[in-house]
Enzyme design. Structure first.
Site, mmCIF file in Angstrom:
data_model
loop_
_atom_site.group_PDB
_atom_site.id
_atom_site.type_symbol
_atom_site.label_atom_id
_atom_site.label_comp_id
_atom_site.label_asym_id
_atom_site.label_seq_id
_atom_site.Cartn_x
_atom_site.Cartn_y
_atom_site.Cartn_z
ATOM 1 N N CYS A 338 0.785 -1.239 0.000
ATOM 2 C CA CYS A 338 0.000 0.000 0.000
ATOM 3 C C CYS A 338 0.819 1.294 0.000
ATOM 4 O O CYS A 338 0.480 2.224 -0.748
ATOM 5 C CB CYS A 338 -1.027 0.000 1.128
ATOM 6 S SG CYS A 338 -0.683 -1.023 2.542
ATOM 7 N N GLN A 385 0.692 -11.104 -3.224
ATOM 8 C CA GLN A 385 -0.701 -10.709 -3.018
ATOM 9 C C GLN A 385 -1.321 -10.269 -4.337
ATOM 10 O O GLN A 385 -0.678 -9.584 -5.126
ATOM 11 C CB GLN A 385 -0.782 -9.535 -2.043
ATOM 12 C CG GLN A 385 -0.598 -9.887 -0.586
ATOM 13 C CD GLN A 385 -0.808 -8.666 0.285
ATOM 14 O OE1 GLN A 385 -0.232 -7.621 0.040
ATOM 15 N NE2 GLN A 385 -1.640 -8.802 1.302
ATOM 16 N N HIS A 389 -5.580 -1.162 -4.815
ATOM 17 C CA HIS A 389 -6.001 -0.025 -3.995
ATOM 18 C C HIS A 389 -6.823 0.913 -4.853
ATOM 19 O O HIS A 389 -6.459 1.228 -5.990
ATOM 20 C CB HIS A 389 -4.789 0.697 -3.413
ATOM 21 C CG HIS A 389 -4.010 -0.166 -2.467
ATOM 22 N ND1 HIS A 389 -2.916 -0.897 -2.865
ATOM 23 C CD2 HIS A 389 -4.215 -0.455 -1.161
ATOM 24 C CE1 HIS A 389 -2.451 -1.589 -1.830
ATOM 25 N NE2 HIS A 389 -3.224 -1.341 -0.787
ATOM 26 N N LYS A 469 -13.530 -4.080 7.700
ATOM 27 C CA LYS A 469 -13.271 -4.865 6.493
ATOM 28 C C LYS A 469 -14.365 -5.900 6.270
ATOM 29 O O LYS A 469 -15.100 -6.279 7.190
ATOM 30 C CB LYS A 469 -11.915 -5.570 6.576
ATOM 31 C CG LYS A 469 -11.793 -6.565 7.725
ATOM 32 C CD LYS A 469 -10.479 -7.321 7.674
ATOM 33 C CE LYS A 469 -10.368 -8.301 8.840
ATOM 34 N NZ LYS A 469 -9.285 -9.263 8.698
#
Length: 642
Positions: A338, A385, A389, A469
Site C-alpha cells: 500500500c 498478493q 487499492h 473490512k
C-alpha cells in the site's frame, strides 16, 4: 431462603429457591427429552454448566446437542478426560500445560521426556473409554490464587503456576474429573458419559505459549462428537483430505518444492507450477483491465521511514524482517504494497475528475512466520498478493465497494468457488482514526453487502487497525473454509501520507483508500485450488491440457506432427512417444491428472485424427487436431465464465 424466578428464553418460568443449581432449575423447566439433549446453558452472553448456582431472577438459554457451542463444550471436556488418562497411564511425572477446544477438535500440551507414539495412543484411548464409561462428573471449585500457586508449585506444575500468575486475579476456578484437577474457566458437560465418540489423531511439537525460546511440549490432538456416525464421517473426510494434501500433490504433479538449504517458507515454482501460476495471473490481469484497473509494479524494499509513516512499525513490527543498512540508510523488506501505491498517487497533483483511481499489483511481500506455523503453500514467508487499492471520493465509496464485490465473486466463481461465508469485521480495541470515520466506513461496507444481496455475519473487533473490512471465506469440496478475499476501508493512511486531490470547489480534499485482495496470496490460493480439485484442474488453467500417446513406433512422425500443430495453436501439450505399452502410458497420464490423452495408432494416422480419452477413463469419438483445438477453446471460455 428467598425465592427467585427462573425462566427459559422464550418459554416457561418457575419459582425456585435462591442458590438453586442450573441443573435443578432446568429439571423443573424442561421435558425429559429436552434435558437429555442439554449440556449447559447461557445466561446473557455467559455460558455456564449445570453446577452454577442462581441467586437472582434469571433467564436461561439451554445449550443443546446439535449446536456448535455444545460441541465445543464436549471437546473441551474430552481434552480433560485425555489429560486424566495420560496421567493415569504414564504417571504424575507428566506435566500438563493447556488443553482447549479448537476447530474440529481439541488438544492438550504435555511435558514428557519420552515422545508419545501410536502405541501410546491406543493405551490412552483405552483408559479414556474406561473413564467415559464410569460417568464421572465435572466439579467446579474456586480457590485463592495464592493457594492455587502453592498447590501447583508443590506438584511441580510450573505451567499452571505461570498461568495463574499472569492472570493476576484474586481467585481462580478449578475443575475436577476423577483424580485430575485443572485450572479452567469451564464450562463442561455434566459428566463423562456425554462423550459418545472420540479419537486421538496425532502428536506434534509445540512451543510453550507459542514462544520458540520456551520449552518444547508434546501436543496431542484429538476430536470428539456426540454421535459415532459424525465421528466416522469426520475421519473419512480426514482421509480424503490426506489424499488431497497440496504438499503431497504438489510434489507428485511437479508443481513446487521447498528446500531447507534455500529457506523454509520460500517457494520454488517448477515449470508446471509456474505455468499454473501464469494462467491464474494472466486471467487476473485481463479481468482487472476489463474492470478499469491499471497495473503497477513496485520495489521489494523501501526506506524504514516509509513504514514509520504508514504505522506498520508500530502495529506490525513483529511480522516484519529486520532492517538492512544501505548507504547508511535503514531499509526493510516490504510486508505490504500500500505505501508504494500511495507514492504513485502522490507523485503528481490529482483532480476529483480522475477519481476513482483503481490500481492493482501482483506484489510480492515478506512477513515473518514462526517455523512451527509454516505449512506448504498455505503459510509462507514470501508470497504474492493479488493486491489493489482504490482511491475515491466519499460519494463514490459505496459504489466502489459494490463493484469490488461483483468482481470478487465473479473471479471466485471462475475458479469453482460459489459457496462462501461473508463477515463484516468491526473496530478492534487498538485502532487509529476517528470514531466518525470508522462508523462511515462500516456503514458503507454494510450498504454494499446489502445492495449485493449477500448474507453476512458481524465479526466484532476483528477489523484491521486502520479500518473495518469485509472477509469472504470460501468453502472447498470438503466443506472446509479458507480465508482469501478481503476488502478494507482506510481513512488513516491517506491522512498519514497527506494525500490530497483538488475538488470541484477548487479546495483540497483527502481521498478515501480501499485495500482489497480477491484471492489473498497466490501461494495460498493455489494451495487451496490443489486441494479443492485434488490436482485435477479444469481445462482452462490445467498446466498441461493434453498428452499425445502413440501405440507403436510406426506413429512417431505423426505424433510429432500433431504435437507441433497443437503447440502452434496455443494448447499446453505434451507427448509421450516412448516405446512402452499404451496402458502403461495411459496410467501415467492419469496419475499426472492430465485432462486429455490423445491416442494415435495406424487408423488415426491414416485418417488424420486422434482418439480422445478423458482422465476419468471415458473415450470420445475420434476427431481431427483442429476439431480438438476448437473443443478446448470452447471449454476454456466456459470455464472462465465467458
Amino acid at each position: 431462603m428467598a425465592d427467585i424466578t427462573v425462566s427459559i428464553d422464550g418459554g416457561d418460568s418457575a419459582s425456585v429457591s435462591s442458590g438453586t443449581s442450573v441443573r435443578d432449575a432446568l429439571n423443573k423447566l424442561l421435558s425429559n427429552k429436552q434435558r437429555k439433549k442439554t449440556v449447559a446453558s447461557k445466561i446473557g452472553n455467559d455460558i455456564v454448566d449445570f453446577t452454577a448456582t442462581l441467586t437472582e431472577d434469571t433467564v436461561l438459554s439451554p445449550i443443546q446437542i446439535g449446536s456448535e457451542e455444545a460441541l465445543n463444550i464436549l471437546r473441551h471436556s474430552t481434552a480433560h478426560v485425555m489429560a486424566l488418562a495420560v496421567r493415569d497411564v504414564f504417571g504424575q511425572d507428566v506435566k500438563v500445560a493447556i488443553g482447549p477446544a479448537i476447530e474440529n477438535g481439541f488438544y492438550y500440551d504435555f511435558e514428557r521426556e519420552a515422545p508419545f507414539t501410536p502405541d501410546d495412543f491406543a493405551k490412552i484411548e483405552d483408559r479414556m473409554a474406561e473413564i467415559i464409561g464410569a460417568g464421572l462428573g465435572f466439579a467446579k471449585t474456586e480457590m485463592k490464587s495464592s493457594e492455587a500457586i502453592d498447590k501447583y508449585s508443590a506438584e511441580g506444575e510450573k505451567y499452571k503456576v505461570e498461568l495463574i500468575q499472569d492472570l493476576g486475579e484474586e481467585t481462580v476456578s478449578l475443575y475436577h474429573v476423577g483424580e485430575f484437577t485443572d485450572l479452567c474457566r469451564g464450562p463442561h458437560v455434566p459428566d463423562t458419559s456425554f462423550i459418545k465418540a472420540f479419537k486421538l489423531l496425532r502428536v506434534a511439537g509445540a512451543y510453550w505459549r507459542g514462544d520458540e525460546n520456551r520449552d518444547v511440549l508434546q501436543r496431542i490432538y484429538g476430536t470428539a462428537f456426540f454421535d459415532k456416525k459424525d465421528l466416522k464421517k469426520y475421519l473419512n473426510a480426514l482421509e480424503e483430505a490426506k489424499k488431497r494434501d497440496h504438499r503431497k500433490l504438489g510434489k507428485e504433479l511437479e508443481l513446487f518444492t521447498i528446500k531447507d538449504d534455500i529457506g523454509p517458507g520460500l517457494i520454488l515454482w517448477q515449470p508446471k507450477g509456474a505455468q499454473l501460476r501464469r494462467l491464474i495471473e494472466d486471467f487476473w490481469k485481463d479481468e482487472h483491465y476489463s474492470h478499469d484497473y491499471e497495473l503497477l509494479y513496485t520495489p521489494h524494499i523501501a526506506r524504514q521511514d516509509l513504514w514509520k509513516t504508514s504505522g506498520h512499525l508500530d502495529f506490525y513490527n513483529e511480522n516484519m524482517y529486520s532492517s538492512m543498512d544501505i548507504d547508511e540508510v535503514q531499509y526493510q523488506l516490504k510486508p505490504m504494497n500500500c505505501p508504494f501505491h500511495i507514492g504513485v498517487f502522490n507523485s503528481q497533483k490529482r483532480s476529483y475528475r480522475e477519481l476513482p483511481i483503481r490500481w492493482c499489483e501482483l506484489g510480492t511481500v515478506y512477513r515473518y512466520e514462526r517455523a512451527g506455523a509454516l505449512h506448504g503453500l498455505l503459510r509462507v514467508r514470501g508470497f504474492t498478493q493479488d493486491d489493489a487499492h482504490i482511491f475515491c471520493r466519499p460519494d463514490q465509496l459505496e459504489d466502489e465497494i459494490f463493484n469490488i464485490l461483483y468482481l470478487n465473486l465473479h473471479i471466485l466463481k471462475a475458479f469453482g468457488f460459489d459457496n462462501y461465508d461473508v463477515y463484516l469485521s468491526t473496530r478492534p480495541e487498538k485502532y487509529v482514526g476517528t470514531d466518525e470515520n470508522w462508523e462511515k466506513a462500516t456503514e458503507a461496507l454494510k450498504l454494499a453487502l446489502e445492495k449485493k444481496g449477500l448474507d453476512y455475519t458481524i465479526d466484532p473487533g476483528e477489523g484491521v487497525f486502520y479500518g473495518p473490512k469485509i472477509d469472504i471465506k470460501i468453502k472447498d469440496q470438503l466443506g472446509r473454509s479458507w480465508q482469501c478475499s478481503t476488502i478494507q476501508v482506510d481513512f488513516n493512511l491517506p491522512e498519514r501520507f497527506q494525500m490530497k486531490y483538488t475538488g470541484a470547489d477548487n479546495a483540497e480534499h483527502q481521498p478515501i483508500m480501499i485495500h482489497r485482495a480477491l484471492m489473498g496470496s497466490l501461494e495460498r490460493f493455489i494451495g487451496v485450488l490443489i486441494e479443492h480439485y485434488a490436482g485435477a484442474f479444469p481445462i482452462w488453467f490445467a498446466p498441461v491440457q493434453a498428452r499425445i500417446l502413440n501405440i507403436t513406433d510406426d506413429q512417431l512422425d505423426y505424433g510429432d506432427e500433431v504435437f507441433s500443430q497443437l503447440r502452434k495453436a496455443g494448447l499446453r501439450i505434451e507427448k509421450d512417444l516412448r516405446n512402452e505399452k499404451l496402458n502403461y502410458k495411459i496410467r501415467e497420464a492419469q496419475v499426472a491428472k492430465i485432462p486429455y490423452m490423445l491416442i494415435i495408432g495406424d487408423k488415426e494416422k491414416s485418417d488424420g485424427t486422434v482418439t480422445v480419452r478423458l482422465r476419468n477413463g471415458e473415450n470420445l469419438a475420434p476427431m481431427t487436431p483442429a476439431e480438438f483445438v476448437e473443443k478446448i477453446r470452447q471449454e476454456e471460455a466456459e470455464g472462465r465464465g465467458y
